[in-house]
Scaffold this motif. Structure first.
Motif, PDB file in Angstrom:
ATOM      1  N   GLU A 156      -4.724  23.526  -1.281  1.00 52.92           N
ATOM      2  CA  GLU A 156      -5.859  22.996  -0.532  1.00 52.92           C
ATOM      3  C   GLU A 156      -6.817  22.384  -1.558  1.00 52.92           C
ATOM      4  OE1 GLU A 156      -7.566  25.800   2.217  1.00 52.92           O
ATOM      5  OE2 GLU A 156      -5.614  26.639   2.773  1.00 52.92           O
ATOM      6  N   THR A 157      -8.067  22.176  -1.185  1.00 54.99           N
ATOM      7  CA  THR A 157      -9.037  21.678  -2.149  1.00 54.99           C
ATOM      8  C   THR A 157      -9.293  22.739  -3.214  1.00 54.99           C
ATOM      9  OG1 THR A 157     -10.909  22.531  -0.889  1.00 54.99           O
ATOM     10  CG2 THR A 157     -10.169  20.291  -0.363  1.00 54.99           C
ATOM     11  N   LEU A 158      -9.840  22.321  -4.346  1.00 52.02           N
ATOM     12  CA  LEU A 158     -10.146  23.276  -5.405  1.00 52.02           C
ATOM     13  C   LEU A 158     -11.097  24.366  -4.909  1.00 52.02           C
ATOM     14  CD1 LEU A 158     -10.574  21.092  -8.613  1.00 52.02           C
ATOM     15  CD2 LEU A 158      -8.947  22.962  -8.319  1.00 52.02           C
ATOM     16  N   ASP A 159     -12.109  23.979  -4.155  1.00 53.76           N
ATOM     17  CA  ASP A 159     -13.073  24.973  -3.663  1.00 53.76           C
ATOM     18  C   ASP A 159     -12.406  25.972  -2.726  1.00 53.76           C
ATOM     19  OD1 ASP A 159     -15.134  23.906  -5.117  1.00 53.76           O
ATOM     20  OD2 ASP A 159     -15.978  22.750  -3.457  1.00 53.76           O
ATOM     21  N   ASN A 160     -11.606  25.471  -1.784  1.00 55.29           N
ATOM     22  CA  ASN A 160     -10.906  26.376  -0.860  1.00 55.29           C
ATOM     23  C   ASN A 160      -9.966  27.305  -1.611  1.00 55.29           C
ATOM     24  OD1 ASN A 160     -12.166  24.945   1.150  1.00 55.29           O
ATOM     25  ND2 ASN A 160     -10.317  24.578   2.345  1.00 55.29           N
ATOM     26  N   LEU A 176      -8.847  14.042   0.340  1.00 52.85           N
ATOM     27  CA  LEU A 176      -9.664  15.251   0.276  1.00 52.85           C
ATOM     28  C   LEU A 176     -10.505  15.308  -0.995  1.00 52.85           C
ATOM     29  CD1 LEU A 176      -6.888  17.789   1.326  1.00 52.85           C
ATOM     30  CD2 LEU A 176      -8.746  16.955   2.780  1.00 52.85           C
ATOM     31  N   ALA A 177      -9.976  14.763  -2.074  1.00 52.01           N
ATOM     32  CA  ALA A 177     -10.588  14.786  -3.397  1.00 52.01           C
ATOM     33  C   ALA A 177      -9.766  13.828  -4.245  1.00 52.01           C
ATOM     34  CB  ALA A 177     -10.558  16.203  -3.978  1.00 52.01           C
ATOM     35  N   PRO A 178     -10.184  13.532  -5.463  1.00 46.72           N
ATOM     36  CA  PRO A 178      -9.358  12.646  -6.291  1.00 46.72           C
ATOM     37  C   PRO A 178      -7.908  13.105  -6.353  1.00 46.72           C
ATOM     38  CG  PRO A 178     -11.474  12.992  -7.338  1.00 46.72           C
ATOM     39  CD  PRO A 178     -11.435  13.909  -6.144  1.00 46.72           C
ATOM     40  N   ASN A 179      -7.003  12.202  -5.942  1.00 39.72           N
ATOM     41  CA  ASN A 179      -5.551  12.442  -6.009  1.00 39.72           C
ATOM     42  C   ASN A 179      -5.065  13.555  -5.088  1.00 39.72           C
ATOM     43  OD1 ASN A 179      -6.423  12.043  -9.297  1.00 39.72           O
ATOM     44  ND2 ASN A 179      -5.103  10.520  -8.351  1.00 39.72           N
ATOM     45  N   LEU A 180      -5.875  13.977  -4.126  1.00 35.54           N
ATOM     46  CA  LEU A 180      -5.483  15.040  -3.195  1.00 35.54           C
ATOM     47  C   LEU A 180      -5.515  14.473  -1.781  1.00 35.54           C
ATOM     48  CD1 LEU A 180      -4.773  18.102  -3.467  1.00 35.54           C
ATOM     49  CD2 LEU A 180      -7.115  18.560  -2.734  1.00 35.54           C
ATOM     50  N   TRP A 181      -4.357  14.445  -1.117  1.00 37.21           N
ATOM     51  CA  TRP A 181      -4.183  13.684   0.124  1.00 37.21           C
ATOM     52  C   TRP A 181      -3.558  14.556   1.207  1.00 37.21           C
ATOM     53  CZ3 TRP A 181       0.421  11.046   2.242  1.00 37.21           C
ATOM     54  CH2 TRP A 181       0.112  10.028   3.173  1.00 37.21           C
ATOM     55  N   ALA A 182      -4.120  14.460   2.426  1.00 34.50           N
ATOM     56  CA  ALA A 182      -3.641  15.281   3.545  1.00 34.50           C
ATOM     57  C   ALA A 182      -2.885  14.468   4.579  1.00 34.50           C
ATOM     58  CB  ALA A 182      -4.823  15.991   4.201  1.00 34.50           C
ATOM     59  N   ILE A 231      -2.901  19.369 -11.650  1.00 35.12           N
ATOM     60  CA  ILE A 231      -2.178  20.643 -11.738  1.00 35.12           C
ATOM     61  C   ILE A 231      -2.878  21.578 -12.712  1.00 35.12           C
ATOM     62  CG2 ILE A 231      -0.032  21.726 -12.515  1.00 35.12           C
ATOM     63  CD1 ILE A 231       1.446  19.243 -11.437  1.00 35.12           C
ATOM     64  N   VAL A 232      -3.307  21.046 -13.844  1.00 35.44           N
ATOM     65  CA  VAL A 232      -4.000  21.863 -14.842  1.00 35.44           C
ATOM     66  C   VAL A 232      -5.255  22.482 -14.239  1.00 35.44           C
ATOM     67  CG1 VAL A 232      -5.308  21.777 -17.001  1.00 35.44           C
ATOM     68  CG2 VAL A 232      -3.068  20.668 -16.847  1.00 35.44           C
ATOM     69  N   GLU A 233      -5.970  21.739 -13.391  1.00 30.57           N
ATOM     70  CA  GLU A 233      -7.170  22.284 -12.755  1.00 30.57           C
ATOM     71  C   GLU A 233      -6.852  23.528 -11.923  1.00 30.57           C
ATOM     72  OE1 GLU A 233      -9.692  18.090 -12.299  1.00 30.57           O
ATOM     73  OE2 GLU A 233      -8.613  18.935 -10.569  1.00 30.57           O
ATOM     74  N   TYR A 234      -5.709  23.502 -11.224  1.00 31.48           N
ATOM     75  CA  TYR A 234      -5.333  24.661 -10.413  1.00 31.48           C
ATOM     76  C   TYR A 234      -4.842  25.809 -11.287  1.00 31.48           C
ATOM     77  CZ  TYR A 234      -6.066  22.012  -6.165  1.00 31.48           C
ATOM     78  OH  TYR A 234      -6.657  21.298  -5.157  1.00 31.48           O
ATOM     79  N   VAL A 235      -4.123  25.485 -12.347  1.00 36.04           N
ATOM     80  CA  VAL A 235      -3.696  26.539 -13.270  1.00 36.04           C
ATOM     81  C   VAL A 235      -4.918  27.248 -13.851  1.00 36.04           C
ATOM     82  CG1 VAL A 235      -2.538  27.007 -15.472  1.00 36.04           C
ATOM     83  CG2 VAL A 235      -1.501  25.430 -13.825  1.00 36.04           C
ATOM     84  N   GLU A 236      -5.954  26.487 -14.155  1.00 34.09           N
ATOM     85  CA  GLU A 236      -7.161  27.074 -14.742  1.00 34.09           C
ATOM     86  C   GLU A 236      -7.914  27.960 -13.750  1.00 34.09           C
ATOM     87  OE1 GLU A 236      -9.128  23.592 -16.217  1.00 34.09           O
ATOM     88  OE2 GLU A 236      -8.090  23.686 -18.167  1.00 34.09           O
ATOM     89  N   LEU A 237      -7.621  27.816 -12.455  1.00 37.45           N
ATOM     90  CA  LEU A 237      -8.195  28.731 -11.465  1.00 37.45           C
ATOM     91  C   LEU A 237      -7.541  30.111 -11.509  1.00 37.45           C
ATOM     92  CD1 LEU A 237      -8.619  26.613  -8.192  1.00 37.45           C
ATOM     93  CD2 LEU A 237     -10.376  27.288  -9.823  1.00 37.45           C
TER      94      LEU A 237
END
Length: 366
Positions: free
Chosen positions: A207-211, A295-301, A325-331
């Motif tokens: 989902e989005t980074l925030d979600n 939804l966000a940069p490079n994130l498409w629904a 992908i790196v942004e999600y790994v860092e979460l």
């Protein structure tokens, strides 16, 4: 260290999505690429060459049997692990554990478990499973508990709400020296509680980074209350292009043949289901219509219009997709599941052009 997972399109595959089932293009219930042994084998070999650690073999009325596929593919590969899905309402935990142990034993310890509670009452009814949502999750919790005991104890006697075993002993022995990790996903309150108590790897759709940050933070908190720590997996579709504009053109091409009937059927199916995860994706899609589902940069629904489940896509150049992908790994995600249409070509490209960039980026000092 992040692991990459992909999946086998065991219901069929194609270059466009023309109806509610991916790859249906001829209007006769046939996929453009049927899930033949040869095609699924080629995907497994491409995944192994491309640096994926595991291949998810889904479950569902429209899929090939996951365990049979795992048994076949284990003879064609050397290091690839097989994450095959099982439904608690379809097979007893002892029967599943025995089948799992056989594949694990013969493959040299390359079997993994994905327990799927199921979120479509219509589909579950085809299996003879008519339990309501929360009852299914209680059953799942007990199912995983029994599996873990069968994997780790010589003799198991169990009497619970759903299952009863007397002096059960698993044969053959697992090839793995440790108990197999249990992969499980559930977005509802009940599902998250089951994950916190029983799962080893919590799976969620992208989902989005925030979600997604909210989800992983919440599940970590629930697991901590159980004195447990989990691993976390996030899943995305991937649509690539040499430049960003081309990637989004490729995305639009995937759904260019969608019919009003297909879109209407998707809405009907969603309303009949009780999956919280599907509802969340639907809300993301509806709230992004005015921005062409961005939804966000490079994130498409856009794919969520017609696909249930894992449908949020990373769209862009290999460099952009790797950065996302790196942004999600860092979460906090240490496992990332990536797939696309057509599956073979997409995972070959991901293996060549995306995974090396992710690994390189993750090596850089913060």
């Amino acid at each position: 260290m992040v692991e990459f997972i992909t999946m086998a399109p065991t219901s069929g595959d194609g270059r466009v999505i023309a109806t509610g089932n991916a790859g249906w293009t001829n209007g006769k219930g046939k996929t453009e690429r049927e899930p033949t042994f040869e095609y699924i084998r080629d995907i497994a070999l491409a995944a192994e060459r491309g640096g994926f650690s595991s291949l998810l073999l889904p479950t569902g009325a429209g899929c090939l049997d996951s365990l049979a596929v795992a048994a076949s593919l284990s003879t064609q590969t050397e290091s690839l692990k097989f994450l095959f899905a099982a439904r608690p309402g379809v097979m007893s935990p002892f029967t599943f554990a025995k089948q799992f142990a056989t594949v694990d034993n013969w493959s040299g310890g390359r079997a993994l478990v994905n327990i799927v509670t199921g979120g479509s009452p219509t589909e579950l009814a085809a299996y003879g499973d008519f339990q309501p949502h929360d009852v299914r999750y209680r059953r799942t919790e007990e199912y995983i508990h029994v599996l873990k005991r069968l994997f780790t104890e010589e003799n198991v006697t169990h009497s619970g709400e759903f299952y009863e075993l007397n002096n059960a002993s698993l044969f053959p022995e697992l090839a793995q020296t440790k108990a197999p990790e249990i992969y499980f996903g559930g977005a509802s309150e009940t599902g998250r509680n089951v994950a916190a108590k029983q799962a080893d790897v919590y799976m969620t759709w992208g989902e989005t980074l925030d979600n997604t940050r909210e989800t992983i933070t919440d599940v970590k908190s629930r697991a901590a209350k159980e004195n447990r720590e989990l691993s976390y997996s996030v899943s995305f579709q991937v649509i690539l292009g040499e430049i960003e504009e081309q990637a989004f053109e490729n995305a639009e091409q995937l759904i260019k043949d969608l019919s009003p009937e297909a879109l209407e059927q998707k809405q009907t199916d969603r309303k009949k289901g009780d999956s919280e995860g599907v509802r969340r994706l639907h809300d993301l899609m509806e709230n992004s219509r005015e921005s062409n589902f961005l939804l966000a940069p490079n994130l498409w629904a856009g794919l969520t219009q017609v696909l249930s489940g894992n449908s949020i896509a990373l769209v862009g150049t290999p460099e952009q997709v790797a950065a996302r992908i790196v942004e999600y790994v860092e979460l906090g995600f240490d496992k990332v599941l990536l797939r696309g249409f057509p599956h073979l070509e997409v995972i070959e490209q991901i293996g060549r052009e995306v995974l090396p960039l992710v690994r390189e980026q993750l090596k850089k000092p913060v």
